[in-house]
Scaffold this motif. Structure first.
Motif, mmCIF file in Angstrom:
data_model
loop_
_atom_site.group_PDB
_atom_site.id
_atom_site.type_symbol
_atom_site.label_atom_id
_atom_site.label_comp_id
_atom_site.label_asym_id
_atom_site.label_seq_id
_atom_site.Cartn_x
_atom_site.Cartn_y
_atom_site.Cartn_z
ATOM 1 N N VAL A 144 13.306 9.206 12.759
ATOM 2 C CA VAL A 144 12.941 8.228 11.730
ATOM 3 C C VAL A 144 13.770 6.957 11.913
ATOM 4 C CG1 VAL A 144 13.039 7.711 9.265
ATOM 5 C CG2 VAL A 144 12.150 9.918 10.038
ATOM 6 N N SER A 145 13.115 5.813 11.961
ATOM 7 C CA SER A 145 13.799 4.524 12.106
ATOM 8 C C SER A 145 14.152 3.966 10.729
ATOM 9 C CB SER A 145 12.903 3.529 12.852
ATOM 10 O OG SER A 145 13.383 2.200 12.695
ATOM 11 N N SER A 146 15.430 3.767 10.480
ATOM 12 C CA SER A 146 15.862 3.209 9.195
ATOM 13 C C SER A 146 15.272 1.823 8.963
ATOM 14 C CB SER A 146 17.392 3.127 9.139
ATOM 15 O OG SER A 146 17.964 4.400 9.186
ATOM 16 N N GLU A 147 15.227 1.018 10.004
ATOM 17 C CA GLU A 147 14.705 -0.337 9.892
ATOM 18 C C GLU A 147 13.224 -0.314 9.506
ATOM 19 O OE1 GLU A 147 15.324 -4.609 10.330
ATOM 20 O OE2 GLU A 147 16.759 -2.958 10.451
ATOM 21 N N GLU A 148 12.439 0.513 10.186
ATOM 22 C CA GLU A 148 11.007 0.575 9.906
ATOM 23 C C GLU A 148 10.732 1.120 8.509
ATOM 24 O OE1 GLU A 148 9.303 2.874 13.030
ATOM 25 O OE2 GLU A 148 9.403 1.246 14.500
ATOM 26 N N VAL A 149 11.464 2.157 8.129
ATOM 27 C CA VAL A 149 11.272 2.743 6.799
ATOM 28 C C VAL A 149 11.627 1.736 5.720
ATOM 29 C CG1 VAL A 149 12.094 4.498 5.182
ATOM 30 C CG2 VAL A 149 11.587 5.129 7.544
ATOM 31 N N ALA A 150 12.758 1.051 5.871
ATOM 32 C CA ALA A 150 13.190 0.072 4.871
ATOM 33 C C ALA A 150 12.176 -1.056 4.734
ATOM 34 C CB ALA A 150 14.563 -0.480 5.227
ATOM 35 N N GLN A 151 11.682 -1.565 5.853
ATOM 36 C CA GLN A 151 10.670 -2.616 5.810
ATOM 37 C C GLN A 151 9.419 -2.132 5.085
ATOM 38 O OE1 GLN A 151 9.996 -3.740 9.875
ATOM 39 N NE2 GLN A 151 11.857 -4.971 10.011
ATOM 40 N N PHE A 152 9.024 -0.899 5.380
ATOM 41 C CA PHE A 152 7.815 -0.353 4.758
ATOM 42 C C PHE A 152 7.995 -0.191 3.250
ATOM 43 C CE2 PHE A 152 5.250 3.160 3.180
ATOM 44 C CZ PHE A 152 3.978 2.755 3.568
ATOM 45 N N ILE A 153 9.137 0.317 2.822
ATOM 46 C CA ILE A 153 9.359 0.558 1.394
ATOM 47 C C ILE A 153 9.387 -0.766 0.627
ATOM 48 C CG2 ILE A 153 10.996 1.412 -0.324
ATOM 49 C CD1 ILE A 153 11.744 3.608 1.695
ATOM 50 N N VAL A 154 10.035 -1.778 1.177
ATOM 51 C CA VAL A 154 10.049 -3.086 0.514
ATOM 52 C C VAL A 154 8.623 -3.608 0.359
ATOM 53 C CG1 VAL A 154 10.759 -5.501 0.722
ATOM 54 C CG2 VAL A 154 12.388 -3.678 1.245
ATOM 55 N N GLY A 155 7.846 -3.512 1.434
ATOM 56 C CA GLY A 155 6.454 -3.962 1.354
ATOM 57 C C GLY A 155 5.622 -3.117 0.416
ATOM 58 N N ALA A 156 5.833 -1.804 0.446
ATOM 59 C CA ALA A 156 5.073 -0.903 -0.419
ATOM 60 C C ALA A 156 5.376 -1.166 -1.887
ATOM 61 C CB ALA A 156 5.386 0.549 -0.064
ATOM 62 N N CYS A 157 6.642 -1.347 -2.217
ATOM 63 C CA CYS A 157 7.011 -1.618 -3.611
ATOM 64 C C CYS A 157 6.419 -2.939 -4.090
ATOM 65 C CB CYS A 157 8.528 -1.634 -3.759
ATOM 66 S SG CYS A 157 9.278 0.001 -3.705
ATOM 67 N N THR A 158 6.405 -3.944 -3.207
ATOM 68 C CA THR A 158 5.802 -5.228 -3.556
ATOM 69 C C THR A 158 4.334 -5.044 -3.898
ATOM 70 O OG1 THR A 158 7.339 -6.402 -2.095
ATOM 71 C CG2 THR A 158 5.353 -7.584 -2.766
ATOM 72 N N GLY A 159 3.624 -4.312 -3.039
ATOM 73 C CA GLY A 159 2.204 -4.079 -3.274
ATOM 74 C C GLY A 159 1.939 -3.216 -4.490
ATOM 75 N N VAL A 160 2.736 -2.180 -4.674
ATOM 76 C CA VAL A 160 2.545 -1.276 -5.812
ATOM 77 C C VAL A 160 2.723 -2.032 -7.132
ATOM 78 C CG1 VAL A 160 3.610 0.656 -7.054
ATOM 79 C CG2 VAL A 160 3.083 0.889 -4.628
ATOM 80 N N GLN A 161 3.747 -2.884 -7.204
ATOM 81 C CA GLN A 161 3.973 -3.580 -8.471
ATOM 82 C C GLN A 161 2.883 -4.624 -8.732
ATOM 83 O OE1 GLN A 161 5.115 -6.697 -9.709
ATOM 84 N NE2 GLN A 161 5.104 -7.782 -7.764
ATOM 85 N N LEU A 162 2.366 -5.265 -7.676
ATOM 86 C CA LEU A 162 1.282 -6.223 -7.869
ATOM 87 C C LEU A 162 0.018 -5.520 -8.363
ATOM 88 C CD1 LEU A 162 1.658 -8.561 -4.753
ATOM 89 C CD2 LEU A 162 1.856 -9.235 -7.154
ATOM 90 N N TYR A 163 -0.284 -4.383 -7.746
ATOM 91 C CA TYR A 163 -1.456 -3.595 -8.144
ATOM 92 C C TYR A 163 -1.302 -3.148 -9.598
ATOM 93 C CZ TYR A 163 -5.246 -0.169 -7.289
ATOM 94 O OH TYR A 163 -6.410 0.551 -7.310
ATOM 95 N N SER A 164 -0.129 -2.624 -9.928
ATOM 96 C CA SER A 164 0.124 -2.151 -11.287
ATOM 97 C C SER A 164 0.048 -3.290 -12.298
ATOM 98 C CB SER A 164 1.500 -1.485 -11.351
ATOM 99 O OG SER A 164 1.828 -1.119 -12.672
#
Length: 207
Positions: A144-164
């Motif tokens: 598991v790449s820490s960099e890739e996971v962190a980038q994904f979570i930041v993007g996912a949280c941004t999208g989740v909060q916009l959708y919500s």
């Protein structure tokens, strides 16, 4: 005497940031004039420009303050820290004007001529650090790449909060964030660590 002046300056700066955040949250960047900000803060225009060179500089400070709102509230580490950051963030987004304004400004910044990725990159760097702690603790899956996971979570949280925000005015943001983690954790956590990671929707809830 110098310490008292410094304390007073810090208080004034924080009052200006809080007043600006309230207006940025309510009205957006364009609707929050400097005149209205200083009036709400109860300070002079000179005090405003002493601490912030421009309205855009003030907006940048508010936008990039997000980690300082969330991180001091937490004591966990590793993968649990990542989960806790996002759940406290989800709760606080419903009530804290500084955090709400920071998120709004970060998403809308291109409208007023800013292209500052600092708030996203700061969160990414913080999360990389916590993921590396999880790796050292043996709680992260091999490969598991820490960099890739962190980038994904930041993007996912941004999208989740916009959708919500669009669907429920963020009322279901905590539940959506919990769902995100239930989907992600099996692919991130080492088999022995997964059951130990708590996804608690009550974390960060105001008493």
């Amino acid at each position: 005497m110098t310490d008292l002046k410094q304390e007073r300056a810090v208080r004034t700066r924080n009052v200006i940031m809080r007043a600006a955040a309230e207006l940025f949250d309510e009205e957006g960047y364009e609707g929050a004039s400097v005149t209205r900000i200083v009036k709400r803060a109860g300070v002079t225009l000179g005090a405003m420009y002493f601490h912030f060179g421009s309205k855009q500089d003030l907006a940048r400070e508010v936008m990039n303050a997000q980690p300082y709102v969330i991180e001091p509230l937490l004591k966990s580490s590793g993968l649990q820290r990542l989960v806790d950051i996002t759940l406290v963030w989800a709760h606080q987004l419903q009530t804290d004007p500084l955090l709400r304004a920071g998120v709004r400004l970060a998403v809308e910044q291109s409208r007023f001529g800013m292209h500052d990725s600092t708030s996203f990159e700061d969160w990414k760097d913080i999360m990389v650090g916590h993921l590396e702690v999880a790796r050292a603790e043996g709680n992260l899956r091999e490969g598991v790449s820490s960099e890739e996971v962190a980038q994904f979570i930041v993007g996912a949280c941004t999208g989740v909060q916009l959708y919500s925000q669009l669907v429920t005015g963020r009322e279901d943001l905590v539940e959506r964030t919990c769902t995100m983690w239930r989907l992600l954790l099996p692919g991130l956590a080492a088999p022995d660590a997964d059951p130990a990671i708590v996804v608690d929707p009550d974390l960060g809830k105001s008493p």
